[in-house]
Design a protein around this motif. Structure first.
Motif, PDB file in Angstrom:
ATOM      1  N   UNK A 250      33.539   8.318  -4.030  1.00 55.73           N
ATOM      2  CA  UNK A 250      32.538   8.893  -2.706  1.00 55.73           C
ATOM      3  C   UNK A 250      31.183   9.266  -3.496  1.00 55.73           C
ATOM      4  N   UNK A 251      30.839   9.243  -4.653  1.00 57.54           N
ATOM      5  CA  UNK A 251      29.678   9.831  -5.196  1.00 57.54           C
ATOM      6  C   UNK A 251      29.262  11.002  -5.476  1.00 57.54           C
ATOM      7  N   UNK A 252      30.433  11.838  -5.742  1.00 59.17           N
ATOM      8  CA  UNK A 252      30.439  13.087  -6.121  1.00 59.17           C
ATOM      9  C   UNK A 252      30.477  13.356  -7.602  1.00 59.17           C
ATOM     10  N   UNK A 253      29.894  14.387  -8.047  1.00 57.17           N
ATOM     11  CA  UNK A 253      30.133  14.932  -9.586  1.00 57.17           C
ATOM     12  C   UNK A 253      31.559  15.228  -9.429  1.00 57.17           C
ATOM     13  N   UNK A 254      32.310  14.944 -10.679  1.00 58.14           N
ATOM     14  CA  UNK A 254      33.793  15.467 -11.220  1.00 58.14           C
ATOM     15  C   UNK A 254      33.445  16.370 -12.219  1.00 58.14           C
ATOM     16  N   UNK A 255      33.792  17.552 -11.933  1.00 57.69           N
ATOM     17  CA  UNK A 255      33.555  18.719 -12.950  1.00 57.69           C
ATOM     18  C   UNK A 255      34.790  18.415 -14.183  1.00 57.69           C
ATOM     19  N   UNK A 256      34.549  18.972 -15.448  1.00 58.56           N
ATOM     20  CA  UNK A 256      35.256  18.691 -16.332  1.00 58.56           C
ATOM     21  C   UNK A 256      36.762  19.053 -16.276  1.00 58.56           C
ATOM     22  N   UNK A 257      37.059  20.132 -15.635  1.00 60.23           N
ATOM     23  CA  UNK A 257      38.507  20.456 -15.167  1.00 60.23           C
ATOM     24  C   UNK A 257      39.324  19.529 -14.329  1.00 60.23           C
ATOM     25  N   UNK A 258      38.334  18.786 -13.496  1.00 56.98           N
ATOM     26  CA  UNK A 258      38.967  17.987 -12.585  1.00 56.98           C
ATOM     27  C   UNK A 258      39.065  16.598 -12.983  1.00 56.98           C
ATOM     28  N   UNK A 259      38.681  16.148 -13.964  1.00 55.41           N
ATOM     29  CA  UNK A 259      38.480  14.882 -14.371  1.00 55.41           C
ATOM     30  C   UNK A 259      39.738  14.189 -14.884  1.00 55.41           C
ATOM     31  N   UNK A 260      40.031  12.818 -14.461  1.00 56.61           N
ATOM     32  CA  UNK A 260      41.032  12.072 -14.848  1.00 56.61           C
ATOM     33  C   UNK A 260      40.956  12.070 -16.527  1.00 56.61           C
ATOM     34  N   UNK A 261      41.584  12.433 -17.225  1.00 55.05           N
ATOM     35  CA  UNK A 261      41.175  12.310 -18.728  1.00 55.05           C
ATOM     36  C   UNK A 261      41.934  11.001 -19.215  1.00 55.05           C
TER      37      UNK A 261
END
Length: 411
Positions: A250-261
């Motif tokens: 959707x074009x939103x920044x994903x913070x490090x703690x929420x990223x799919x590693x």
């Protein structure tokens, strides 16, 4: 793309800087070098489909560019000294060994990043003469008109010529400071791609991050023993490895703690970790790490954790403690406070962040960090105000979308 198209593209990536550098050394004129190189590549586009790709594309392009340069000098025969030079060159010099051309590329990078030029000019000139980007591409990258960017590059070349800035590798005593200036240019290019500042551009500019990595690899090949070059390359690779996970569909920044590693690039991470280990070994042998090496080590800690809960925050904080002794930037202090929050709690971190207000009042990440810490402390009204300020100052569309969602989730 046809095989010939791919060969031309590959030659442009691999040989552009070599050709421009060799011509600059021979003719002592950046304008002539740039124009002749461009004409040589245009000739390749026309002739290679019919004649076939030459066995040594770089040598073919250099020879063709030399002829183009000589033709131009002869056309400008009002300058007798240049005409004589053209006659001398046309006699045919033996081909330069690869090592000398590599030295020439290094000289070209140093002249593009000369401290006599403004930083924005160094960036533009490096992307044009070393990276081979076109003026329209550079203009789009930095949200400037083509005419303005073209004038900026032209004025820079004129200044180099008028000031007689020498075309050489700096002396041993000047080299560390000059290498630092080159790395600062490349880091600026990478950061603009990593988090594009323009409101009407893609939030992440892979073209810029890829170009910065490519040029840093070039510097690494030319200066293999420089620890900060290795550190910057590692830092870029470990950051670039997370690129596909940083922005949602959707074009939103994903913070490090929420990223799919699982979406991180394992190949880039492995290469980055190897470089960090090399520098850690050098540090153990008594070679103190520089700023980029420590930043790369911090990123190595983050990319080693399979889950955000596995992050070794004590190691992150120890590295930031080492970094603040080298770099007193308030942005480094702000990032250190984030690690403090994980170890000592948000209240201790907030006190550290608030001490930075006078220096970071116009920096969106300062307000975003405050907003998150205030949210964690349950101070929703103050958190909302901080989010509002961060949204007002943020230029990146994905970051704005992320901050807006976080603000709207407050009670």
């Amino acid at each position: 793309m046809s095989d010939v198209d791919e060969a031309v593209t590959r030659a442009h990536h691999e040989e552009w800087a070599r050709v421009v550098a060799a011509l600059t050394r021979r003719f002592g004129d950046l304008d002539i070098a740039e124009e002749a190189a461009a004409e040589a590549f245009a000739t390749a586009v026309q002739r290679w489909p019919a004649d076939g790709v030459p066995p040594n594309p770089g040598a073919w392009l250099t020879t063709t560019a030399n002829r183009k340069a000589i033709d131009r000098i002869r056309r400008e025969n009002k300058r007798d000294d240049k005409h004589k030079e053209a006659q001398m060159v046309s006699g045919g010099d033996p081909p330069e060994p690869v090592g000398a051309i590599d030295d020439d590329r290094l000289r070209l990078i140093f002249i593009c990043c000369h401290p006599a030029l403004a930083m924005e000019t160094r960036v533009a000139l490096t992307l044009r003469l070393v990276g081979g980007l076109t003026v329209p591409e550079i203009a789009r990258a930095f949200l400037a008109s083509e005419a303005a960017m073209g004038q900026r590059i032209t004025r820079a070349k004129a200044k180099i010529k008028a000031a007689r800035i020498p075309y050489r590798v700096p002396s041993a005593e000047d080299l560390p400071a000059r290498v630092s200036g080159v790395l600062a240019v490349l880091f600026l290019v990478f950061n603009e791609g990593y988090l594009a500042t323009g409101p009407d551009t893609n939030p992440v500019r892979h073209d810029l991050t890829a170009e910065a990595i490519r040029l840093t690899r070039l510097i690494r090949a030319l200066l293999p023993d420089d620890g900060e070059v290795a550190g910057l390359l590692a830092l870029m690779l470990l950051t670039e490895a997370r690129r596909t996970a940083r922005v949602s569909a959707g074009g939103e920044l994903v913070a490090l703690d929420e990223q799919d590693r699982g979406a991180w690039d394992a190949t880039l991470i492995a290469e980055g970790h190897r470089l960090v280990r090399e520098r850690l070994a050098a540090a153990a042998a008594g070679v103190p790490p520089g700023r980029y090496q420590i930043l790369a080590a911090i990123n190595a800690v983050h990319t080693s954790a399979r889950d955000i809960r596995d992050t070794d925050w004590s190691q992150v904080l120890a590295l930031y403690d080492q970094l603040v002794r080298l770099d007193t930037s308030p942005i480094i202090a702000l990032n250190r406070a984030i690690a403090v929050a994980e170890l000592d709690g948000p209240e201790v971190a907030l006190a550290a962040v608030d001490r930075l207000e006078d220096r970071l009042a116009d920096y969106h990440a300062y307000h975003a960090t405050r907003a998150d810490l205030l949210r964690r402390l349950g101070r929703s009204q103050q958190s909302r105000a901080a989010y509002d300020k961060a949204i007002e100052l943020a230029g990146n569309t994905a970051e704005t979308a992320y901050l807006t969602r976080r603000r709207d989730q407050l009670r």
